[in-house]
Design an enzyme around this catalytic site. Structure first.
Site, mmCIF file in Angstrom:
data_model
loop_
_atom_site.group_PDB
_atom_site.id
_atom_site.type_symbol
_atom_site.label_atom_id
_atom_site.label_comp_id
_atom_site.label_asym_id
_atom_site.label_seq_id
_atom_site.Cartn_x
_atom_site.Cartn_y
_atom_site.Cartn_z
ATOM 1 N N GLY A 46 71.054 67.257 60.667
ATOM 2 C CA GLY A 46 71.799 66.671 61.779
ATOM 3 C C GLY A 46 70.925 66.609 63.019
ATOM 4 O O GLY A 46 69.974 67.390 63.152
ATOM 5 N N GLN A 51 68.896 65.907 71.993
ATOM 6 C CA GLN A 51 67.706 66.560 71.433
ATOM 7 C C GLN A 51 66.470 65.668 71.522
ATOM 8 O O GLN A 51 65.350 66.150 71.455
ATOM 9 C CB GLN A 51 67.946 66.966 69.972
ATOM 10 C CG GLN A 51 69.000 68.051 69.817
ATOM 11 C CD GLN A 51 69.151 68.435 68.372
ATOM 12 O OE1 GLN A 51 69.932 67.841 67.647
ATOM 13 N NE2 GLN A 51 68.383 69.414 67.915
ATOM 14 N N CYS A 101 68.134 74.913 63.916
ATOM 15 C CA CYS A 101 68.223 73.750 64.793
ATOM 16 C C CYS A 101 66.826 73.173 64.990
ATOM 17 O O CYS A 101 65.858 73.919 65.152
ATOM 18 C CB CYS A 101 68.803 74.186 66.134
ATOM 19 S SG CYS A 101 68.962 72.849 67.324
ATOM 20 N N LEU A 102 66.735 71.847 64.995
ATOM 21 C CA LEU A 102 65.429 71.206 65.199
ATOM 22 C C LEU A 102 64.915 71.419 66.621
ATOM 23 O O LEU A 102 63.753 71.154 66.905
ATOM 24 C CB LEU A 102 65.518 69.705 64.884
ATOM 25 C CG LEU A 102 65.840 69.355 63.421
ATOM 26 C CD1 LEU A 102 65.895 67.849 63.225
ATOM 27 C CD2 LEU A 102 64.841 69.974 62.466
ATOM 28 N N HIS A 143 78.060 72.129 65.072
ATOM 29 C CA HIS A 143 76.748 72.379 65.683
ATOM 30 C C HIS A 143 76.291 71.169 66.506
ATOM 31 O O HIS A 143 75.881 71.307 67.660
ATOM 32 C CB HIS A 143 75.745 72.698 64.563
ATOM 33 C CG HIS A 143 74.331 72.873 65.010
ATOM 34 N ND1 HIS A 143 73.648 74.059 64.878
ATOM 35 C CD2 HIS A 143 73.455 72.012 65.589
ATOM 36 C CE1 HIS A 143 72.431 73.916 65.377
ATOM 37 N NE2 HIS A 143 72.284 72.675 65.798
ATOM 38 N N GLU A 144 76.402 69.983 65.910
ATOM 39 C CA GLU A 144 75.924 68.769 66.598
ATOM 40 C C GLU A 144 76.808 68.417 67.794
ATOM 41 O O GLU A 144 76.299 67.994 68.841
ATOM 42 C CB GLU A 144 75.842 67.581 65.633
ATOM 43 C CG GLU A 144 74.905 67.754 64.446
ATOM 44 C CD GLU A 144 73.520 68.267 64.812
ATOM 45 O OE1 GLU A 144 73.027 67.984 65.909
ATOM 46 O OE2 GLU A 144 72.928 68.995 63.987
ATOM 47 N N HIS A 147 75.904 70.290 70.869
ATOM 48 C CA HIS A 147 74.759 69.730 71.611
ATOM 49 C C HIS A 147 75.229 68.723 72.664
ATOM 50 O O HIS A 147 74.640 68.632 73.735
ATOM 51 C CB HIS A 147 73.794 69.008 70.664
ATOM 52 C CG HIS A 147 72.823 69.904 69.950
ATOM 53 N ND1 HIS A 147 71.941 70.733 70.614
ATOM 54 C CD2 HIS A 147 72.576 70.093 68.633
ATOM 55 C CE1 HIS A 147 71.196 71.389 69.718
ATOM 56 N NE2 HIS A 147 71.564 71.020 68.512
HETATM 57 NI NI NI Z 1 70.764 71.611 66.708
#
Ligand code: NI
Length: 178
Positions: A46, A51, A101-102, A143-144, A147
């Protein structure tokens, strides 16, 4: 194909609230395409627009299970979603597990999330959808969407549970030996 720079924890942009998308322009479509490229390149499931430095309510998710060797997953069974202006309508249950997380590469922490969520969003054609997700999909949606409101999983992780993936692999190996 464009790989975008993924902002990392500590970058102020990751703490900002994103604005709704009013019109799906060619620019938005390009952004979504680049977000998929960036997510796949990094092996994520995701990615949210902030991000990559864009403060808009856009999320891409792909939690399609890895196919068996030599098999291909048909398009209609893919669990790939482009969510514009997503909103959680309902959530229930609980799941506790590791999350990464990226925007915090190489780390994981234990987060408790709902085990079931219902989300409403618009797709790239402007069509509205409601989707119910469980397990990894429910976790990923939560999670997304966090953000989009400027939150990282690290704020929700159990104290002391955030470790490097190497440490995590070691811990899992040790617990298997017991
Ligand atoms: Ni993330």
């Amino acid at each position: 194909m464009a790989i975008l720079n993924v902002r990392q924890l500590g970058d102020e942009i990751l703490t900002k609230k994103c604005k709704p998308v009013k019109l799906i322009t060619p620019r938005i479509r390009q952004l979504v395409e680049d977000m998929y490229d960036t997510m796949y390149e990094s092996g994520g499931v995701g990615l949210a627009a902030p991000q990559v430095g864009i403060l808009k309510r856009i999320v891409v998710i792909d939690v399609t299970p890895d196919p068996e060797e030599g098999e291909e997953i048909p398009e209609e069974e893919m669990m790939r979603y482009t969510m514009i202006n997503p909103e959680i309508l309902e959530s229930s249950g609980e799941q506790r597990g590791y999350e990464g997380c990226l925007s915090y590469v190489g780390m994981s922490g234990i987060v408790t999330r709902p085990s079931h969520v219902k989300v409403r969003f618009t797709d790239l054609d402007g069509d509205e959808y409601e989707l119910e997700g469980e397990g990894l999909l429910a976790r990923c949606i939560c999670h997304e969407l966090d953000h989009l409101d400027g939150h990282m999983y690290t704020e929700r992780a159990e104290e002391g549970s955030v470790v490097s993936n190497e440490e995590l692999a070691k811990m899992q190996e040790e617990s298997e030996e017991e």
